[in-house]
Design an enzyme around this catalytic site. Structure first.
Site, short mmCIF file in Angstrom:
data_model
loop_
_atom_site.label_atom_id
_atom_site.label_comp_id
_atom_site.label_asym_id
_atom_site.label_seq_id
_atom_site.Cartn_x
_atom_site.Cartn_y
_atom_site.Cartn_z
N LYS A 1 21.51 1.04 -5.78
CA LYS A 1 21.05 1.28 -7.16
C LYS A 1 21.54 2.60 -7.76
O LYS A 1 21.84 2.67 -8.94
CB LYS A 1 19.51 1.24 -7.21
CG LYS A 1 18.94 -0.17 -7.16
CD LYS A 1 17.43 -0.12 -7.08
CE LYS A 1 16.78 -0.90 -8.19
NZ LYS A 1 15.33 -1.00 -8.06
N ASP B 1 13.64 -2.47 -14.28
CA ASP B 1 12.31 -2.27 -13.65
C ASP B 1 11.30 -1.71 -14.65
O ASP B 1 10.16 -2.18 -14.73
CB ASP B 1 12.42 -1.33 -12.45
CG ASP B 1 13.20 -1.94 -11.30
OD1 ASP B 1 13.11 -3.16 -11.09
OD2 ASP B 1 13.93 -1.19 -10.62
N SER C 1 14.27 -13.27 -5.27
CA SER C 1 14.97 -13.36 -6.56
C SER C 1 15.82 -14.62 -6.71
O SER C 1 15.84 -15.22 -7.79
CB SER C 1 15.84 -12.11 -6.79
OG SER C 1 15.02 -11.00 -6.96
N GLY D 1 3.94 8.94 -8.43
CA GLY D 1 5.23 8.48 -7.90
C GLY D 1 6.39 9.19 -8.57
O GLY D 1 6.33 9.53 -9.76
N TYR E 1 2.64 -5.14 -4.68
CA TYR E 1 2.05 -6.48 -4.86
C TYR E 1 1.86 -7.22 -3.53
O TYR E 1 1.62 -8.43 -3.53
CB TYR E 1 2.86 -7.32 -5.84
CG TYR E 1 4.34 -7.40 -5.52
CD1 TYR E 1 4.82 -8.30 -4.58
CD2 TYR E 1 5.24 -6.56 -6.14
CE1 TYR E 1 6.17 -8.37 -4.29
CE2 TYR E 1 6.59 -6.63 -5.86
CZ TYR E 1 7.04 -7.53 -4.93
OH TYR E 1 8.38 -7.59 -4.64
P1 NAD Z 1 10.81 5.04 -3.19
O1 NAD Z 1 11.02 5.18 -1.71
O2 NAD Z 1 11.91 5.33 -4.12
O3 NAD Z 1 9.58 6.02 -3.60
C1 NAD Z 1 8.41 6.08 -2.81
C2 NAD Z 1 7.34 6.87 -3.55
O4 NAD Z 1 6.13 6.79 -2.77
C3 NAD Z 1 7.63 8.36 -3.72
O5 NAD Z 1 7.09 8.80 -4.95
C4 NAD Z 1 6.88 8.99 -2.55
O6 NAD Z 1 6.56 10.36 -2.77
C5 NAD Z 1 5.64 8.12 -2.53
N1 NAD Z 1 4.93 8.13 -1.24
C6 NAD Z 1 5.40 7.68 -0.06
N2 NAD Z 1 4.46 7.85 0.91
C7 NAD Z 1 3.39 8.41 0.30
C8 NAD Z 1 2.10 8.82 0.74
N3 NAD Z 1 1.74 8.67 2.01
N4 NAD Z 1 1.24 9.35 -0.17
C9 NAD Z 1 1.60 9.49 -1.47
N5 NAD Z 1 2.81 9.13 -1.95
C10 NAD Z 1 3.69 8.59 -1.08
O7 NAD Z 1 10.22 3.59 -3.41
P2 NAD Z 1 10.24 2.72 -4.75
O8 NAD Z 1 11.48 1.91 -4.78
O9 NAD Z 1 9.91 3.59 -5.90
O10 NAD Z 1 9.04 1.69 -4.47
C11 NAD Z 1 7.68 2.12 -4.51
C12 NAD Z 1 6.78 0.89 -4.39
O11 NAD Z 1 6.93 0.08 -5.54
C13 NAD Z 1 7.09 0.00 -3.20
O12 NAD Z 1 5.86 -0.47 -2.69
C14 NAD Z 1 7.88 -1.14 -3.80
O13 NAD Z 1 7.74 -2.33 -3.07
C15 NAD Z 1 7.19 -1.26 -5.14
N6 NAD Z 1 8.07 -1.85 -6.17
C16 NAD Z 1 7.54 -2.83 -6.93
C17 NAD Z 1 8.28 -3.38 -7.94
C18 NAD Z 1 7.70 -4.49 -8.77
O14 NAD Z 1 8.47 -5.20 -9.44
N7 NAD Z 1 6.37 -4.65 -8.80
C19 NAD Z 1 9.59 -2.92 -8.22
C20 NAD Z 1 10.09 -1.88 -7.44
C21 NAD Z 1 9.32 -1.34 -6.41
#
Ligand code: NAD
Length: 292
Positions: free
Chosen positions: A73, A109, A24, A133, A236
């Site tokens: 957060k 987000d 960032s 998710g 990503y």
């Molecule tokens: P989090 O820990 O809050 O949530 C994780 C989610 O993944 C939950 O819904 C959980 O149930 C699910 N999960 C975990 N293991 C699993 C499995 N084996 N099978 C099925 N579901 C499973 O995480 P988050 O902050 O919501 O982030 C989730 C993803 O999104 C991460 O990869 C993060 O890097 C990515 N992300 C991307 C952006 C972006 O700007 N593109 C922004 C935020 C997060």
């Protein structure tokens, strides 16, 4: 002598722990420099034990604002003066704006996700989406989609520690927006197939596909996809997940998580400066392509 930083330079922070790996600062400072803004963005290692002091420092030092990431957060909202509707519904803040000592918390987000769809000519307003998710990223997307006018959201999650947040999100969406949301168990693959079958958009908003869950997919096999379905990944890294590879082979339009990453930053940038990031330039320097 570097003339960009002066006695008038406005400071914007990023408060999280750990945070040294974040891209960032490069992203925001490149945008400030390109637009000739007298702002600077710096990362600060701030964990849950210091977040209250750090928020007070925003007021004391008159920072223009800050981004907030894990573990802060969900904690930071209680120290702010006001929350945006999305931040209030999500129970989560990633951007703070300081207007003369009055601190407002936003969550960009979901805004970033919706902006990235628009930028890629994907229009889900008034339509149905299925999303896997119930964590931070998924909740932000679901709440923003509902606020923006998506008609129906089918949410799938494992019955793990995130399930309760999914229950809460569905209750809030159904009670406080015009959107209709339902939560299903991800292990119910017949239901997953049925919900995907009449959706315009399918989203993987879990960490599945990303390290350490690289090579895995939330969708069991390619028979769940059909060419008209648009398939979006929030992860990503790696850019192409097993799930998107399957969807592409079936002929689906797909998109990786880079657009959400860029536009969540641009939405925060706009809250601080009144202008979005120079998106074309940012895509070029960050090598962003949606379908890799
Ligand atoms: P989090 O820990 O809050 O949530 C994780 C989610 O993944 C939950 O819904 C959980 O149930 C699910 N999960 C975990 N293991 C699993 C499995 N084996 N099978 C099925 N579901 C499973 O995480 P988050 O902050 O919501 O982030 C989730 C993803 O999104 C991460 O990869 C993060 O890097 C990515 N992300 C991307 C952006 C972006 O700007 N593109 C922004 C935020 C997060």
């Amino acid at each position: 002598m570097n003339e960009r930083i002066t006695g008038h330079t406005q400071l914007i922070g990023l408060m999280a722990y750990p945070i040294r790996h974040s891209s960032s600062p490069q992203m925001h400072n490149a945008a400030f420099e390109k637009l000739g803004y007298d702002h600077v963005y710096l990362a600060f290692e701030v964990g849950e034990d210091k977040i209250e002091d750090a928020v007070n420092a925003i007021r004391t030092l008159d920072l223009r604002g800050s981004n907030v990431s894990m573990p802060n957060k969900t904690l930071v909202g209680q120290y702010l003066d006001e929350l945006s509707p999305a931040a209030r519904l999500c129970g989560s803040v990633n951007t703070i704006v300081n207007d003369h000592g009055h601190l407002t918390g936003h969550i960009t987000d979901g805004i970033g996700f919706m902006m990235s769809l628009k930028d890629n000519d994907i229009d889900v307003i008034g339509k149905k989406m299925t999303i896997v998710g119930a964590g931070g990223a998924a909740t932000a997307i679901q709440i923003q989609a509902a606020l923006d006018g998506v008609a129906e959201i089918s949410i799938f999650n494992k019955k793990d520690q995130h399930w309760a947040r999914g229950v809460d999100t569905v209750e809030k969406i159904n009670g406080q927006t015009k959107c209709r949301a339902i939560l299903y168990d991800l292990d119910d693959t017949d239901r997953l197939r049925a919900e995907m079958a009449d959706s315009y958009l399918f989203v993987n908003a879990t960490g599945v596909g990303m390290k350490p869950l690289e090579g895995l997919s939330v969708v069991p096999d390619a028979s769940f996809f059909y060419p008209e379905l648009i398939v979006v990944d929030v992860p990503y890294s790696p850019l192409e997940t097993t799930m998107r590879k399957m969807a592409k082979e079936v002929g689906c339009k797909t998109m990786n998580g880079l657009g959400m990453m860029l536009f969540q930053g641009s939405a925060a940038f706009e809250l601080w400066t009144g202008e979005p990031m120079p998106i074309g330039y940012m895509k070029e320097i960050l090598h962003i392509s949606y379908d890799e």
